[in-house]
Design an enzyme around this catalytic site. Structure first.
Site, PDB file in Angstrom:
ATOM      1  N   GLU A 173       0.839  -1.186   0.000  1.00 41.46           N
ATOM      2  CA  GLU A 173       0.000   0.000   0.000  1.00 41.46           C
ATOM      3  C   GLU A 173       0.882   1.246   0.000  1.00 41.46           C
ATOM      4  O   GLU A 173       0.455   2.328   0.366  1.00 41.46           O
ATOM      5  CB  GLU A 173      -1.023  -0.004   1.139  1.00 41.46           C
ATOM      6  CG  GLU A 173      -0.508  -0.260   2.518  1.00 41.46           C
ATOM      7  CD  GLU A 173      -1.640  -0.350   3.538  1.00 41.46           C
ATOM      8  OE1 GLU A 173      -2.342   0.648   3.708  1.00 41.46           O
ATOM      9  OE2 GLU A 173      -1.791  -1.411   4.156  1.00 41.46           O
TER      10      GLU A 173
ATOM     11  N   CYS B 120      -3.636  -3.928   4.122  1.00 41.38           N
ATOM     12  CA  CYS B 120      -2.729  -4.951   4.645  1.00 41.38           C
ATOM     13  C   CYS B 120      -3.118  -6.375   4.255  1.00 41.38           C
ATOM     14  O   CYS B 120      -2.299  -7.287   4.358  1.00 41.38           O
ATOM     15  CB  CYS B 120      -2.644  -4.844   6.157  1.00 41.38           C
ATOM     16  SG  CYS B 120      -2.368  -3.180   6.736  1.00 41.38           S
TER      17      CYS B 120
ATOM     18  N   HIS C 140      -3.235 -10.243  11.827  1.00 40.77           N
ATOM     19  CA  HIS C 140      -2.639  -8.997  11.331  1.00 40.77           C
ATOM     20  C   HIS C 140      -2.306  -8.139  12.556  1.00 40.77           C
ATOM     21  O   HIS C 140      -3.161  -7.943  13.427  1.00 40.77           O
ATOM     22  CB  HIS C 140      -3.609  -8.256  10.406  1.00 40.77           C
ATOM     23  CG  HIS C 140      -3.166  -6.851  10.131  1.00 40.77           C
ATOM     24  ND1 HIS C 140      -1.941  -6.585   9.558  1.00 40.77           N
ATOM     25  CD2 HIS C 140      -3.735  -5.640  10.401  1.00 40.77           C
ATOM     26  CE1 HIS C 140      -1.782  -5.266   9.461  1.00 40.77           C
ATOM     27  NE2 HIS C 140      -2.860  -4.677   9.974  1.00 40.77           N
TER      28      HIS C 140
HETATM   29  N1  CAA Z   1       0.763   2.669  30.520  1.00 40.89           N
HETATM   30  C1  CAA Z   1       0.113   1.574  30.032  1.00 40.89           C
HETATM   31  N2  CAA Z   1      -0.848   1.656  29.074  1.00 40.89           N
HETATM   32  C2  CAA Z   1      -1.145   2.880  28.571  1.00 40.89           C
HETATM   33  C3  CAA Z   1      -0.514   4.048  29.037  1.00 40.89           C
HETATM   34  C4  CAA Z   1       0.485   3.916  30.050  1.00 40.89           C
HETATM   35  N3  CAA Z   1       1.143   4.965  30.521  1.00 40.89           N
HETATM   36  N4  CAA Z   1      -1.018   5.089  28.348  1.00 40.89           N
HETATM   37  C5  CAA Z   1      -1.950   4.599  27.481  1.00 40.89           C
HETATM   38  N5  CAA Z   1      -2.019   3.256  27.625  1.00 40.89           N
HETATM   39  C6  CAA Z   1      -2.842   2.313  26.874  1.00 40.89           C
HETATM   40  C7  CAA Z   1      -4.262   2.804  26.639  1.00 40.89           C
HETATM   41  O1  CAA Z   1      -5.122   2.504  27.742  1.00 40.89           O
HETATM   42  C8  CAA Z   1      -4.623   2.046  25.379  1.00 40.89           C
HETATM   43  O2  CAA Z   1      -4.917   0.708  25.701  1.00 40.89           O
HETATM   44  P1  CAA Z   1      -6.394   0.122  25.418  1.00 40.89           P
HETATM   45  O3  CAA Z   1      -6.665   0.333  23.940  1.00 40.89           O
HETATM   46  O4  CAA Z   1      -6.286  -1.311  25.779  1.00 40.89           O
HETATM   47  O5  CAA Z   1      -7.309   0.928  26.259  1.00 40.89           O
HETATM   48  C9  CAA Z   1      -3.294   1.991  24.610  1.00 40.89           C
HETATM   49  O6  CAA Z   1      -2.272   2.245  25.561  1.00 40.89           O
HETATM   50  C10 CAA Z   1      -3.169   3.049  23.521  1.00 40.89           C
HETATM   51  O7  CAA Z   1      -3.406   4.295  24.096  1.00 40.89           O
HETATM   52  P2  CAA Z   1      -4.376   5.327  23.373  1.00 40.89           P
HETATM   53  O8  CAA Z   1      -5.654   4.642  23.013  1.00 40.89           O
HETATM   54  O9  CAA Z   1      -4.463   6.566  24.181  1.00 40.89           O
HETATM   55  O10 CAA Z   1      -3.515   5.587  22.060  1.00 40.89           O
HETATM   56  P3  CAA Z   1      -3.760   6.606  20.897  1.00 40.89           P
HETATM   57  O11 CAA Z   1      -5.186   7.034  20.833  1.00 40.89           O
HETATM   58  O12 CAA Z   1      -2.730   7.663  20.970  1.00 40.89           O
HETATM   59  O13 CAA Z   1      -3.415   5.696  19.634  1.00 40.89           O
HETATM   60  C11 CAA Z   1      -4.384   4.309  17.954  1.00 40.89           C
HETATM   61  C12 CAA Z   1      -3.966   4.414  19.407  1.00 40.89           C
HETATM   62  C13 CAA Z   1      -5.604   5.212  17.731  1.00 40.89           C
HETATM   63  C14 CAA Z   1      -4.717   2.875  17.590  1.00 40.89           C
HETATM   64  C15 CAA Z   1      -3.214   4.802  17.070  1.00 40.89           C
HETATM   65  O14 CAA Z   1      -2.057   4.050  17.316  1.00 40.89           O
HETATM   66  C16 CAA Z   1      -3.521   4.762  15.586  1.00 40.89           C
HETATM   67  O15 CAA Z   1      -4.224   5.602  15.042  1.00 40.89           O
HETATM   68  N6  CAA Z   1      -2.907   3.775  14.864  1.00 40.89           N
HETATM   69  C17 CAA Z   1      -3.066   3.656  13.426  1.00 40.89           C
HETATM   70  C18 CAA Z   1      -4.331   2.949  13.049  1.00 40.89           C
HETATM   71  C19 CAA Z   1      -4.281   1.486  13.429  1.00 40.89           C
HETATM   72  O16 CAA Z   1      -3.245   0.863  13.523  1.00 40.89           O
HETATM   73  N7  CAA Z   1      -5.461   0.887  13.619  1.00 40.89           N
HETATM   74  C20 CAA Z   1      -5.568  -0.524  13.938  1.00 40.89           C
HETATM   75  C21 CAA Z   1      -6.732  -1.158  13.236  1.00 40.89           C
HETATM   76  S1  CAA Z   1      -6.656  -0.811  11.477  1.00 40.89           S
HETATM   77  C22 CAA Z   1      -5.455  -1.921  10.875  1.00 40.89           C
HETATM   78  O17 CAA Z   1      -5.090  -2.852  11.528  1.00 40.89           O
HETATM   79  C23 CAA Z   1      -4.868  -1.670   9.514  1.00 40.89           C
HETATM   80  C24 CAA Z   1      -3.486  -1.123   9.670  1.00 40.89           C
HETATM   81  O18 CAA Z   1      -2.519  -1.881   9.646  1.00 40.89           O
HETATM   82  C25 CAA Z   1      -3.322   0.304   9.842  1.00 40.89           C
END
Ligand code: CAA
Length: 440
Positions: free
Chosen positions: A83, A120, A244
């Protein structure tokens, strides 16, 4: 019936790495635990100045062909899943074939070349295409080379930035395979979704939280579809379940979903009943929201059970070792999860031949595919021959400033001058637009 499947795997990681807890977290003012415990990541891989999806893919393919003693006449098709393509006309496989033709006697003029795009999941789709081509008897004794290659980068400041990665997985699809035998047992979950898009833009527009829900929804559909054509999956049926892996934290959620699905109406659900009750059944609820709420409560309890935790530790955790160290490789991601599980089994002397894997692929946009495969007799020798550990250890450790330069230069932004942090070592390197990648 002749068995068809993956005969060999080689992996090429981008030669740079960014340490998330030590380098990325302080620069972002975040607690390192967010990355290590929350997302489940330690380091991300990035391409050096002379690497891109073509060089990484060609280098992985060259290593595979050399190890298996192949020449171009042995390969009847080259399919690239990516991609991160930079050419809207020519498939990336033609660039990779061009590289390989520089170093082998003979050419790939006889080989069908293509490029698969469905985020993916395209890596797995390319394997399916190769499987169908061989099963249809169109391969004339030749194998297919499937290469999943990506630079998974997000805009700086995007929540996805922590999950970046870059690398390629080359796989040989052949008759009488040594690693895994594929089957016709497959299930799909697919819907038009807009949570992750890259319409003519360098970095994706992502609704991260929604993307996680979409991943789980499509995965649930694919599991149901799999069971409608294969069999009612039970947690004990599979030695490993590679998912994945955009980041290991996502697999924590997917693994729980898969386990809940698989224990339904089994002796495991019966045994848990006294402690956490039975799973809510949709037909017992008047509306979807109350059903979802009850499911969430059940999952919270299920997550804490000894049964689930030991299944997760044995069946899922070993699939995450490489991903923790390289980040998201998009099309290659589920294939490094499989490789990770096989490496773990080899290191622990597990006798895997004949056992089943349930491979759960996913691509945004969105589609999940679940399929079963059977581990073949030669798996151990094959996985031990791939020298991944050395590659991972040799990566150059970027400072945060260096990371910013690498990020700016991504996708051949030639306005940004970038020094090479490592030196090519007898490999294909990117030498500029309009010129072929060369071997240095
Ligand atoms: N200690 C331990 N854990 C902590 C922490 C700390 N100090 N701070 C945060 N966490 C935990 C949170 O509780 C959360 O866990 P849960 O989901 O189990 O509640 C985790 O860490 C992540 O924290 P946030 O949710 O606050 O993270 P974020 O909002 O900044 O980012 C995300 C998370 C939105 C997935 C981001 O990484 C993102 O946008 N990623 C790209 C999109 C993606 O990968 N999506 C996955 C599905 S799509 C797919 O799979 C296709 C692909 O390849 C892209």
């Amino acid at each position: 019936m002749t068995a068809v499947g993956i005969d060999a795997i080689e992996i090429w990681t981008g030669k740079l790495q960014l340490n998330l807890p030590e380098t990325f977290a302080p620069a972002k003012g975040e607690d390192p635990g967010k990355y290590t415990k929350g997302l489940g990541l330690e380091t991300s891989s990035f391409p050096d100045a002379y690497e891109d999806i073509v060089t990484m893919g060609a280098n992985a393919a060259k290593r595979l062909m050399d190890r298996k003693g192949l020449d171009p006449q042995d390969i009847g098709r080259i399919d690239v899943a990516t991609e991160s393509a930079f050419d809207n006309s020519k498939p990336v496989s033609t660039y990779i074939a061009g590289c390989l033709e520089q170093v082998y006697d003979g050419d790939f003029h006889h080989a069908n070349k293509g490029e698969r795009k469905f985020a993916c999941v395209a890596g797995t789709q390319s394997i399916d295409d190769a499987y169908n081509w061989i099963k249809a008897g169109r391969n004339r004794g030749r194998s297919a080379l499937v290469i999943a290659t990506d630079t998974a980068l997000y805009a700086r400041g995007d929540p996805g930035e922590a999950t970046q990665g870059a690398g390629a997985v080359a796989m040989l699809i052949s008759e009488n395979p040594s690693v895994v035998e594929l089957s016709t047992e497959q299930g799909y979950g697919s819907a038009d979704e807009t949570d992750f898009l890259k319409p003519n833009q360098q970095f994706p527009s992502v609704d991260g939280k929604r993307s996680m829900q979409v991943y789980l929804a499509r995965m649930r559909e694919a599991l149901t579809d799999f069971e409608s054509v294969a069999w009612d999956a039970h947690p004990d049926d599979f030695a490993y379940v590679p998912f994945h892996t955009p980041f290991p934290g996502m697999v924590r959620k997917a693994g729980l979903l898969g386990y809940r699905h698989m224990i339904r109406d089994t002796e495991i659900e019966d045994a848990l009943e006294g402690r956490i009750g039975r799973q809510p059944r949709e037909e017992d609820f008047d509306d979807w929201e109350s059903y979802e709420e009850a499911i969430r409560a059940y999952m919270d309890d299920l997550k804490e059970t000894e049964e689930y935790q030991s299944w997760y530790a044995d069946i899922i955790e070993p699939t995450l070792d490489i991903s923790r160290r390289v980040g998201n490789w998009y099309t290659g991601s589920v294939h490094i999860a499989r490789a990770s599980a096989l490496r773990h089994a080899a290191a622990n002397d597990v006798d895997l031949a004949g056992q089943k894997l349930l491979v759960a692929s996913y691509g945004s946009g969105a589609q999940a595919e679940i399929h079963a495969e059977t581990v073949a007799d030669g798996w151990k020798e094959e996985i031990e021959a791939a020298d991944l550990e050395d590659q991972l250890q040799r990566r150059y450790d970027l400072s945060y400033d260096e990371y910013e330069q690498v990020h700016d230069r991504h996708n051949h932004d030639m306005d940004v001058e970038l020094e090479e942090f490592t030196h090519p070592d007898g490999e294909f390197v990117f030498t500029g637009w309009g010129r072929m990648s060369e071997r240095k």
